[in-house]
Design a protein around this motif. Structure first.
Motif, short mmCIF file in Angstrom:
data_model
loop_
_atom_site.label_atom_id
_atom_site.label_comp_id
_atom_site.label_asym_id
_atom_site.label_seq_id
_atom_site.Cartn_x
_atom_site.Cartn_y
_atom_site.Cartn_z
N ASP A 165 -26.45 29.87 -59.93
CA ASP A 165 -26.21 31.07 -60.71
C ASP A 165 -24.77 31.03 -61.18
OD1 ASP A 165 -26.44 33.71 -61.77
OD2 ASP A 165 -27.84 34.25 -60.18
N THR A 166 -24.27 32.14 -61.70
CA THR A 166 -22.90 32.16 -62.21
C THR A 166 -21.90 32.25 -61.06
OG1 THR A 166 -22.77 34.56 -62.37
CG2 THR A 166 -23.66 33.38 -64.30
N THR A 196 -21.77 35.94 -59.96
CA THR A 196 -22.89 36.34 -59.11
C THR A 196 -22.73 35.80 -57.71
OG1 THR A 196 -24.35 36.48 -61.01
CG2 THR A 196 -25.40 36.30 -58.86
N ASN A 197 -22.26 34.56 -57.58
CA ASN A 197 -22.03 33.98 -56.26
C ASN A 197 -20.96 34.73 -55.49
OD1 ASN A 197 -23.54 31.39 -55.38
ND2 ASN A 197 -23.29 31.16 -57.59
N LYS A 253 -20.30 37.96 -55.94
CA LYS A 253 -20.88 39.28 -55.64
C LYS A 253 -21.88 39.24 -54.50
CE LYS A 253 -20.30 41.29 -60.22
NZ LYS A 253 -21.01 41.77 -61.42
N TYR A 254 -22.44 38.06 -54.19
CA TYR A 254 -23.35 37.96 -53.06
C TYR A 254 -22.65 38.33 -51.76
CZ TYR A 254 -27.42 35.93 -55.37
OH TYR A 254 -28.52 35.73 -56.15
N ASP A 261 -18.71 33.30 -65.90
CA ASP A 261 -20.14 33.30 -66.24
C ASP A 261 -20.72 31.88 -66.25
OD1 ASP A 261 -20.42 36.07 -66.50
OD2 ASP A 261 -19.63 36.02 -68.55
N ARG A 315 -15.87 35.12 -52.20
CA ARG A 315 -17.04 35.90 -51.77
C ARG A 315 -16.69 36.71 -50.52
NH1 ARG A 315 -21.81 32.16 -50.15
NH2 ARG A 315 -22.18 31.99 -52.36
#
Length: 197
Positions: A71-72, A75-76, A78-79, A110, A132
């Motif tokens: 994924d972006t 997103t990684n 935000k996990y 992105d 993260r």
């Protein structure tokens, strides 16, 4: 015969030979398995009385084997906290010393990192993992050999991110390299599951 107290805000390093029990301590704290005897408390509460969700929401984990999703970058990061954070992804990347290389990627944050982060180097993946953990804003931090797979140049860049991550946290650091533990408040030497020094 294992007894260890870690005060809030301390950085405690666990060192010892392979098989001495360092990762076992961390696995018990995260409740990957339960202690056969004895007890583990956080702020005076038995961790077995907490739900796994509540316990793990308060712990950020950075390991040497980073898992990134296909994924972006954003997103990684935000996990780390699916319920959101007071930090932006950009702030987390900056603190992790990752923003410069991310901005050079096609599409920046992105950009798709590839399966298990295959489009990134080891040091880059590690800095995304640290971002993260920063984004999660958990009060307890576990670093399990977080720099052992890196060359010395990458380690220096990742170390800067780790220092930002440990700020105002209670941290448990498992390490073989002395550079990772020089700023620890306490160094605990384990052998055969016991504290020897």
């Amino acid at each position: 015969d294992f007894n260890l107290e870690i005060k809030k805000g301390q950085v405690v390093a666990l060192v010892g030979e392979s098989g001495s029990g360092k990762s076992t301590v961390v696995n018990l704290l995260e409740r990957f398995y339960e202690p056969v005897e004895g007890r583990i408390l956080i702020d005076g509460k038995l961790i077995s009385d907490l739900s796994l969700r509540e316990l793990r929401r308060n712990i950020a984990l950075v390991t040497q084997d980073v898992f990134l999703f296909n994924d972006t970058v954003a997103t990684n990061v935000k996990y780390g906290s699916l319920t959101g954070s007071s930090l932006s992804v950009s702030e987390a990347l900056t603190s992790a010393n990752a923003k410069d290389f991310v901005e050079k990627l096609p599409n920046g944050s992105d950009a798709i990192v590839g399966d298990r982060g295959g489009n990134l180097s080891g040091g880059e993946k590690q800095r995304i993992s640290i971002a993260r953990a920063i984004y999660k804003e958990a009060p307890i931090l576990i670093l399990d050999e977080a720099t052992s797979a890196l060359d010395s140049g990458s380690e220096q860049e990742v170390q800067a991110g780790i220092e930002a991550l440990m700020k105002d946290k209670t941290a448990i650091v498992i390490a073989h390299r002395l550079s990772t533990i020089t700023k620890a408040d306490k160094i605990v030497v384990l052998k055969n599951g016991r504290i020897v020094e």
